[in-house]
Structures are given as structure tokens and as C-alpha cells.
Design a protein around this motif. Structure first.
Motif, PDB file in Angstrom:
ATOM      1  N   SER A  46      -2.494  96.309 105.872  1.00 26.33           N
ATOM      2  CA  SER A  46      -1.511  95.944 104.849  1.00 26.33           C
ATOM      3  C   SER A  46      -1.746  96.723 103.566  1.00 26.33           C
ATOM      4  O   SER A  46      -0.816  97.237 102.943  1.00 26.33           O
ATOM      5  CB  SER A  46      -1.578  94.445 104.585  1.00 26.33           C
ATOM      6  OG  SER A  46      -0.700  94.076 103.547  1.00 26.33           O
ATOM      7  N   ALA A  47      -3.065  96.852 103.185  1.00 28.56           N
ATOM      8  CA  ALA A  47      -3.389  97.605 101.974  1.00 28.56           C
ATOM      9  C   ALA A  47      -3.038  99.075 102.144  1.00 28.56           C
ATOM     10  O   ALA A  47      -2.546  99.728 101.221  1.00 28.56           O
ATOM     11  CB  ALA A  47      -4.871  97.437 101.639  1.00 28.56           C
ATOM     12  N   THR A  48      -3.297  99.595 103.355  1.00 27.24           N
ATOM     13  CA  THR A  48      -2.973 101.002 103.617  1.00 27.24           C
ATOM     14  C   THR A  48      -1.471 101.238 103.548  1.00 27.24           C
ATOM     15  O   THR A  48      -1.002 102.250 103.022  1.00 27.24           O
ATOM     16  CB  THR A  48      -3.500 101.417 105.001  1.00 27.24           C
ATOM     17  OG1 THR A  48      -4.894 101.159 105.072  1.00 27.24           O
ATOM     18  CG2 THR A  48      -3.241 102.884 105.258  1.00 27.24           C
ATOM     19  N   SER A  49      -0.659 100.318 104.061  1.00 27.65           N
ATOM     20  CA  SER A  49       0.798 100.454 104.026  1.00 27.65           C
ATOM     21  C   SER A  49       1.305 100.507 102.600  1.00 27.65           C
ATOM     22  O   SER A  49       2.189 101.305 102.258  1.00 27.65           O
ATOM     23  CB  SER A  49       1.460  99.282 104.778  1.00 27.65           C
ATOM     24  OG  SER A  49       1.068  99.267 106.132  1.00 27.65           O
ATOM     25  N   ASP A  50       0.738  99.679 101.736  1.00 31.08           N
ATOM     26  CA  ASP A  50       1.158  99.693 100.333  1.00 31.08           C
ATOM     27  C   ASP A  50       0.808 101.026  99.675  1.00 31.08           C
ATOM     28  O   ASP A  50       1.589 101.565  98.881  1.00 31.08           O
ATOM     29  CB  ASP A  50       0.482  98.540  99.571  1.00 31.08           C
ATOM     30  CG  ASP A  50       1.029  97.177  99.982  1.00 31.08           C
ATOM     31  OD1 ASP A  50       2.155  97.147 100.528  1.00 31.08           O
ATOM     32  OD2 ASP A  50       0.332  96.169  99.757  1.00 31.08           O
ATOM     33  N   VAL A  51      -0.369 101.563 100.010  1.00 32.44           N
ATOM     34  CA  VAL A  51      -0.776 102.853  99.431  1.00 32.44           C
ATOM     35  C   VAL A  51       0.176 103.958  99.874  1.00 32.44           C
ATOM     36  O   VAL A  51       0.635 104.779  99.073  1.00 32.44           O
ATOM     37  CB  VAL A  51      -2.234 103.182  99.835  1.00 32.44           C
ATOM     38  CG1 VAL A  51      -2.581 104.621  99.437  1.00 32.44           C
ATOM     39  CG2 VAL A  51      -3.206 102.209  99.173  1.00 32.44           C
ATOM     40  N   ILE A  52       0.467 103.986 101.171  1.00 34.47           N
ATOM     41  CA  ILE A  52       1.361 105.024 101.702  1.00 34.47           C
ATOM     42  C   ILE A  52       2.752 104.883 101.112  1.00 34.47           C
ATOM     43  O   ILE A  52       3.411 105.866 100.751  1.00 34.47           O
ATOM     44  CB  ILE A  52       1.405 104.943 103.239  1.00 34.47           C
ATOM     45  CG1 ILE A  52       0.029 105.300 103.814  1.00 34.47           C
ATOM     46  CG2 ILE A  52       2.473 105.875 103.802  1.00 34.47           C
ATOM     47  CD1 ILE A  52      -0.065 105.157 105.305  1.00 34.47           C
ATOM     48  N   GLU A  53       3.246 103.645 100.991  1.00 37.66           N
ATOM     49  CA  GLU A  53       4.572 103.423 100.422  1.00 37.66           C
ATOM     50  C   GLU A  53       4.629 103.929  98.986  1.00 37.66           C
ATOM     51  O   GLU A  53       5.594 104.593  98.580  1.00 37.66           O
ATOM     52  CB  GLU A  53       4.911 101.939 100.473  1.00 37.66           C
ATOM     53  CG  GLU A  53       6.324 101.625  99.987  1.00 37.66           C
ATOM     54  CD  GLU A  53       6.631 100.145 100.075  1.00 37.66           C
ATOM     55  OE1 GLU A  53       7.445  99.775 100.948  1.00 37.66           O
ATOM     56  OE2 GLU A  53       6.044  99.373  99.271  1.00 37.66           O
ATOM     57  N   LYS A  54       3.566 103.639  98.203  1.00 34.69           N
ATOM     58  CA  LYS A  54       3.531 104.083  96.817  1.00 34.69           C
ATOM     59  C   LYS A  54       3.505 105.602  96.735  1.00 34.69           C
ATOM     60  O   LYS A  54       4.206 106.218  95.926  1.00 34.69           O
ATOM     61  CB  LYS A  54       2.305 103.498  96.120  1.00 34.69           C
ATOM     62  CG  LYS A  54       2.176 103.926  94.663  1.00 34.69           C
ATOM     63  CD  LYS A  54       0.942 103.302  94.019  1.00 34.69           C
ATOM     64  CE  LYS A  54       0.822 103.749  92.564  1.00 34.69           C
ATOM     65  NZ  LYS A  54      -0.394 103.176  91.919  1.00 34.69           N
ATOM     66  N   LEU A  55       2.701 106.246  97.630  1.00 38.63           N
ATOM     67  CA  LEU A  55       2.621 107.716  97.623  1.00 38.63           C
ATOM     68  C   LEU A  55       3.977 108.343  97.969  1.00 38.63           C
ATOM     69  O   LEU A  55       4.396 109.333  97.359  1.00 38.63           O
ATOM     70  CB  LEU A  55       1.560 108.178  98.623  1.00 38.63           C
ATOM     71  CG  LEU A  55       0.116 107.829  98.282  1.00 38.63           C
ATOM     72  CD1 LEU A  55      -0.823 108.285  99.399  1.00 38.63           C
ATOM     73  CD2 LEU A  55      -0.294 108.479  96.961  1.00 38.63           C
ATOM     74  N   CYS A  56       4.671 107.769  98.945  1.00 38.33           N
ATOM     75  CA  CYS A  56       5.972 108.321  99.359  1.00 38.33           C
ATOM     76  C   CYS A  56       6.989 108.198  98.231  1.00 38.33           C
ATOM     77  O   CYS A  56       7.769 109.125  97.978  1.00 38.33           O
ATOM     78  CB  CYS A  56       6.478 107.595 100.604  1.00 38.33           C
ATOM     79  SG  CYS A  56       5.507 107.928 102.094  1.00 38.33           S
ATOM     80  N   ILE A  57       6.991 107.052  97.541  1.00 40.71           N
ATOM     81  CA  ILE A  57       7.940 106.872  96.440  1.00 40.71           C
ATOM     82  C   ILE A  57       7.629 107.832  95.303  1.00 40.71           C
ATOM     83  O   ILE A  57       8.527 108.459  94.715  1.00 40.71           O
ATOM     84  CB  ILE A  57       7.923 105.410  95.957  1.00 40.71           C
ATOM     85  CG1 ILE A  57       8.460 104.493  97.061  1.00 40.71           C
ATOM     86  CG2 ILE A  57       8.728 105.252  94.684  1.00 40.71           C
ATOM     87  CD1 ILE A  57       8.338 103.018  96.749  1.00 40.71           C
ATOM     88  N   GLU A  58       6.328 107.961  94.960  1.00 43.46           N
ATOM     89  CA  GLU A  58       5.943 108.904  93.909  1.00 43.46           C
ATOM     90  C   GLU A  58       6.387 110.326  94.243  1.00 43.46           C
ATOM     91  O   GLU A  58       6.926 111.050  93.399  1.00 43.46           O
ATOM     92  CB  GLU A  58       4.416 108.863  93.725  1.00 43.46           C
ATOM     93  CG  GLU A  58       3.918 107.706  92.902  1.00 43.46           C
ATOM     94  CD  GLU A  58       2.402 107.807  92.682  1.00 43.46           C
ATOM     95  OE1 GLU A  58       1.693 108.111  93.668  1.00 43.46           O
ATOM     96  OE2 GLU A  58       1.962 107.624  91.553  1.00 43.46           O
ATOM     97  N   THR A  59       6.163 110.722  95.497  1.00 43.78           N
ATOM     98  CA  THR A  59       6.519 112.079  95.917  1.00 43.78           C
ATOM     99  C   THR A  59       8.024 112.303  95.837  1.00 43.78           C
ATOM    100  O   THR A  59       8.495 113.340  95.342  1.00 43.78           O
ATOM    101  CB  THR A  59       6.039 112.341  97.355  1.00 43.78           C
ATOM    102  OG1 THR A  59       4.623 112.142  97.418  1.00 43.78           O
ATOM    103  CG2 THR A  59       6.382 113.755  97.794  1.00 43.78           C
ATOM    104  N   ALA A  60       8.815 111.340  96.279  1.00 45.21           N
ATOM    105  CA  ALA A  60      10.273 111.476  96.258  1.00 45.21           C
ATOM    106  C   ALA A  60      10.794 111.579  94.834  1.00 45.21           C
ATOM    107  O   ALA A  60      11.679 112.393  94.534  1.00 45.21           O
ATOM    108  CB  ALA A  60      10.922 110.295  96.985  1.00 45.21           C
ATOM    109  N   VAL A  61      10.227 110.755  93.935  1.00 42.83           N
ATOM    110  CA  VAL A  61      10.672 110.790  92.535  1.00 42.83           C
ATOM    111  C   VAL A  61      10.299 112.127  91.893  1.00 42.83           C
ATOM    112  O   VAL A  61      11.071 112.709  91.126  1.00 42.83           O
ATOM    113  CB  VAL A  61      10.071 109.606  91.761  1.00 42.83           C
ATOM    114  CG1 VAL A  61      10.364 109.730  90.275  1.00 42.83           C
ATOM    115  CG2 VAL A  61      10.625 108.290  92.292  1.00 42.83           C
ATOM    116  N   GLN A  62       9.119 112.641  92.207  1.00 42.90           N
ATOM    117  CA  GLN A  62       8.696 113.920  91.651  1.00 42.90           C
ATOM    118  C   GLN A  62       9.556 115.067  92.185  1.00 42.90           C
ATOM    119  O   GLN A  62       9.965 115.960  91.439  1.00 42.90           O
ATOM    120  CB  GLN A  62       7.223 114.166  91.971  1.00 42.90           C
ATOM    121  CG  GLN A  62       6.267 113.244  91.219  1.00 42.90           C
ATOM    122  CD  GLN A  62       4.838 113.354  91.737  1.00 42.90           C
ATOM    123  OE1 GLN A  62       4.583 114.099  92.680  1.00 42.90           O
ATOM    124  NE2 GLN A  62       3.928 112.587  91.135  1.00 42.90           N
TER     125      GLN A  62
END
Length: 478
Positions: free
Chosen positions: A424-440
Motif C-alpha cells: 500500500s505504501a509503495t502504491s502511494d509512492v508510485i502514484e505520487k511519482l507518476c503525478i509529479e512526472t505528468a505535471v512536470q
């Protein structure tokens, strides 16, 4: 020997059913007379002595007449004979048929067909059509020769036009008597500040300042007659450029003309033609891929470097296709670049990947520009530069750093939490990384980022707040 006593050696193999005096009349009235039996066999034949081209045809006697006709003539003659036998009062009409003899000899004869005493025997009186056919063949040959000459003339004219336009030097063909421009190339028109079609047929003096027609022609004629390369200094009326005109006489089709070379007085002044040629050379030879599209992103032109990157054999493989077909994220990348270029005029260093026709992917940085001309919107230009696989594209370094730190924190939890909690913690990390990358990648364009992630705009805002990526300043990403 009288004609009545000549039982006509040409009839030795058969005889016409008329008195001997009538035979002579038939011989002279027709170039060729043929007497046919009801079965169509030749029973008698007569050739006019004034038609030696027909030769001796006695070997026809005793053989079927159709064996000496072409295929189409057999059908034509049979149809006419059938009509005559069906209508006893039918008036004889001319019929043109082609004979064949000795396998290769073919000659046309125009016959009138007559019944003999109302019986089934037929008398064919023919006129030799070979002289007319020969005249027609000569006319056809002359027409074909004329068409070949016209084709050669068009080819020579094409060579002349291509050579004239390919010259980087401004060239004008001038009629020395009238002073009118007979022809000129685009380089000359650019130096004079107008189009070639505008100047063709007009007076050369109208293109320059302060020179009358007679004065200008005298100056050019004097310069052309000298042994030295002497020029005439002139000023173009439309753009004010100072030019030197170097005239030379030449003769074509018996008439004298003057070939004028236009050279700018300032040798360092680059002409529009020079700039256009240099731009074309840069477009073709640069190592960076360049793509030109219309306003919707459809490819109009691309250089060799892009064809290599896209694994395309030739330009027609990519022309007319959408540039988004070669982008890793397709229409999402395309929309982001077009909107940014349209809004700001240009976009620099957009990181993405190019997908070739064979499916291979190459990491690239793309710079986009919105192209406008005096006539309106031209489209967009893209400069594509490949990036090394070891070199991170702009905006990727922070993501990698966060990725390593976040994953290290997750790994530190091993042994202190259950596997479900770790996942669950890993999923949140990956989700945050994907959103950051898309916004950038989208330059903080939330609508484009949501589309890239397959989310609604509202869902994206919820996740931004969840991961603390949205603060008071909506343009900042934490």
C-alpha cells in the motif's frame, strides 16, 4: 496486234462472259475485274495494263476469292453479297476491301459488285486504292514526325527553363531592338524586387530608376560590344538596390539577343535567393530532425534525419500522416506542444520519445515553433534532438531522486510492517511519482496532465491535495 485479237493474256486462266470487245472495255474501265462463281471461286480475272503495281494475279483463278482477303474484309464482302442476293433490284454500291497475297503483300481495292445477266455469277469492278493509301500513310508519317519534333522542342524548352531557374545569378534575356524582356529567372526578379511574371514582356527601362529606354539600350549595346567585361550601374526602381548589369550578345534562330547578368554592387549583400538556398541546405543536412506540419499537426515536410529516426524509406512514407503517430504519448504530447507553441510562439526542450515505423523508441528533446507568414498561419515547425539513454531529460532528475529516497523509506519498513502495508505504501509512492512526472512534463498544465494520466480534472486535483502537491500557489508543485 489489236485489242480485239488479244484474247488478253491476263485472261488466259479464265474468261469474262462478254464478247471480246466488252473485255477490252472492262479492262480499261476498271483497274481490277474479277468474275466470281456462285460458290465464290474466281473464274476470270483482268488487270488494267496501266496498273503494273498489281502485278499478275492469274494464280487467283480456280481458287476461292475469300482466301485473298483479310479477315475483316471477308465478313464485309459476305454481308454485301448477301444483301444483293436478297434484293434483286439493289443498286450497286462501292465497297472497300483489303487483299492479301504472298503472305506479306497487302493492298486495298474499291469494288462495285454486279450480277451477270441476273444470275448468281458476280462481276467485281475495282479501283486500286494504293496511291490514296500511300498518300494517307505519308500524311500520317508527317503528322507523327511533327509530333516527335514538338515533343523534342518541349523537352528542349524544359531543359532551358530548368537551367535558367537553377542559376543563382540573376539572368535576363533582352530583345535589343525593342528593349523588352523576353525571359528572366527568379533570381533576377528577386534582385529587382518583383516577380518574374510581372517583368516578362515589359520594357527593361521600367525596372530601373532614371534611365530612358533609348539611353539604357545604347549603354547596354556599347558594353556588350566591348571585349572587356564592362557593366552598367543601375538602381532597381522597386527596392532601391544598386546593381551592375553585364550584357553579352548571343544569336538564336538568326536573331540577336542580349543576355544580361545582374550582380549586386555590394558583394556582401545576401539576396533572398541566397538565403532561401542556405536555409534549404541547412534543412537537408543538419543532424537534428526537422518536421514541418500544418495547423493540425499533419506532416508537410521532413528532413533526412527525421526519416532515419522514424525508420522511413522515403518522404512519401511520412508526408500526410499526423506527427502524433510518431510520439510516444501520441495526441497528448501533440496537444501539449501545439498549445504551448501557439500561446507563447515557441516551446523548448520538451522531453518525450519518438516511436519509429518499426516500433523502436528513441528518447528526444523537441523544440516547437508556431510559424506565421504574411498570408496567415503556416503551421508548426519541430526540431527534434536525440538524447543519450544515460542522460536524463529535463525534469527527470528530481523524479529519480524522489524515487530513490521514497523507495529507500519503503524498504526500511521491511520487518516492521506487514506485506500488505508495504504494498500500500509503495502504491502511494508510485502514484505520487507518476503525478509529479505528468505535471512536470506538461509544464504544470493540469488539464493536459489529467489527460496524460487518464484521470478527470477533478480526480487529479483530489490526488494533488492527497499527496501535498498543491499549495496556496497553484503554479507551484511541492
Amino acid at each position: 496486234m489489236t485489242r480485239e485479237r488479244r484474247k488478253s493474256e491476263r485472261l488466259r486462266a479464265g474468261a469474262l462472259p462478254d464478247p471480246s470487245s466488252v473485255q477490252g472495255i472492262v479492262e480499261l474501265a476498271a483497274d481490277l475485274a474479277v468474275y466470281l462463281s456462285p460458290a465464290g471461286d474466281v473464274e476470270g480475272i483482268s488487270v488494267n495494263p496501266d496498273c503494273p503495281s498489281l502485278g499478275c494475279l492469274d494464280h487467283w483463278v480456280g481458287r476461292n476469292f475469300n482466301s485473298f482477303l483479310t479477315v475483316e474484309s471477308v465478313a464485309k464482302l459476305d454481308e454485301r453479297i448477301a444483301e444483293m442476293r436478297a434484293d434483286a433490284n439493289m443498286t450497286p454500291r462501292w465497297i472497300e476491301i483489303n487483299h492479301v497475297d504472298n503472305a506479306t503483300w497487302e493492298f486495298p481495292i474499291r469494288y462495285s459488285i454486279h450480277r451477270i445477266y441476273g444470275g448468281d455469277h458476280l462481276l467485281l469492278l475495282g479501283r486500286d486504292m494504293q496511291p490514296i493509301a500511300e498518300v494517307q500513310q505519308r500524311l500520317v508519317s508527317e503528322q507523327l514526325a511533327r509530333e516527335r519534333d514538338q515533343q523534342l522542342l518541349r523537352g528542349e524548352q524544359t531543359f532551358y527553363n530548368v537551367a535558367l531557374e537553377a542559376s543563382e545569378t540573376g539572368l535576363i534575356m533582352l530583345e535589343p531592338e525593342s528593349g523588352k524582356i523576353r525571359d528572366l529567372n527568379s533570381s533576377a526578379a528577386l534582385l529587382l524586387g518583383t516577380k518574374a511574371s510581372t517583368l516578362t514582356g515589359s520594357s527593361l527601362a521600367q525596372a530601373f530608376e532614371g534611365r530612358k529606354r533609348e539611353e539604357l539600350l545604347d549603354a547596354l549595346s556599347s558594353a556588350a560590344r566591348t571585349d572587356e567585361a564592362k557593366g552598367v550601374d543601375l538602381v532597381a526602381r522597386r527596392n532601391g538596390h544598386s546593381l551592375t548589369v553585364y550584357p553579352d550578345y548571343f544569336r538564336a534562330a538568326g536573331q540577336l539577343f542580349i543576355l544580361c547578368r545582374l550582380v549586386p554592387v555590394d558583394a556582401n549583400m545576401a539576396t533572398s535567393a541566397d538565403v532561401a538556398q542556405s536555409t534549404a541546405l541547412l534543412f537537408a543536412s543538419t543532424s537534428d530532425a526537422i518536421v514541418l506540419t500544418d495547423g493540425k499537426g499533419t506532416i508537410r515536410e521532413a528532413n533526412e534525419s527525421f526519416l532515419i529516426m522514424a525508420d522511413a524509406a522515403q518522404m512519401r512514407d511520412v508526408r500526410g500522416t499526423s506527427f502524433s503517430d510518431y510520439l510516444a504519448r501520441g495526441s497528448v504530447d501533440m496537444k501539449i506542444m501545439l498549445e504551448a507553441a501557439l500561446k507563447k510562439g515557441r516551446l523548448s526542450n520538451y522531453a518525450t520519445k519518438i516511436t519509429s515505423l518499426t516500433g523502436t523508441r528513441t528518447g528526444v528533446d523537441i523544440s516547437a515553433s508556431h510559424l506565421e507568414s504574411h498570408g496567415g498561419d503556416f503551421g508548426y515547425g519541430f526540431v527534434i534532438r536525440g538524447v543519450s539513454s544515460n542522460t536524463a531529460a529535463d525534469g527527470e532528475a528530481p523524479t529519480s531522486a524522489v524515487n530513490e529516497d521514497a523507495m529507500k523509506n519503503v524498504m526500511d519498513l521491511v520487518g516492521t510492517a506487514s506485506l500488505k502495508e508495504l504494498v500500500s505504501a509503495t502504491s502511494d509512492v508510485i502514484e505520487k511519482l507518476c503525478i509529479e512526472t505528468a505535471v512536470q512534463l506538461t509544464g504544470n498544465n493540469r488539464v493536459a496532465a489529467a489527460e496524460m494520466l487518464g484521470l478527470s480534472r477533478q480526480s487529479l486535483y483530489v490526488k494533488l491535495r492527497k499527496h501535498g502537491l498543491m499549495n496556496a500557489d497553484s503554479d507551484d508543485i511541492s
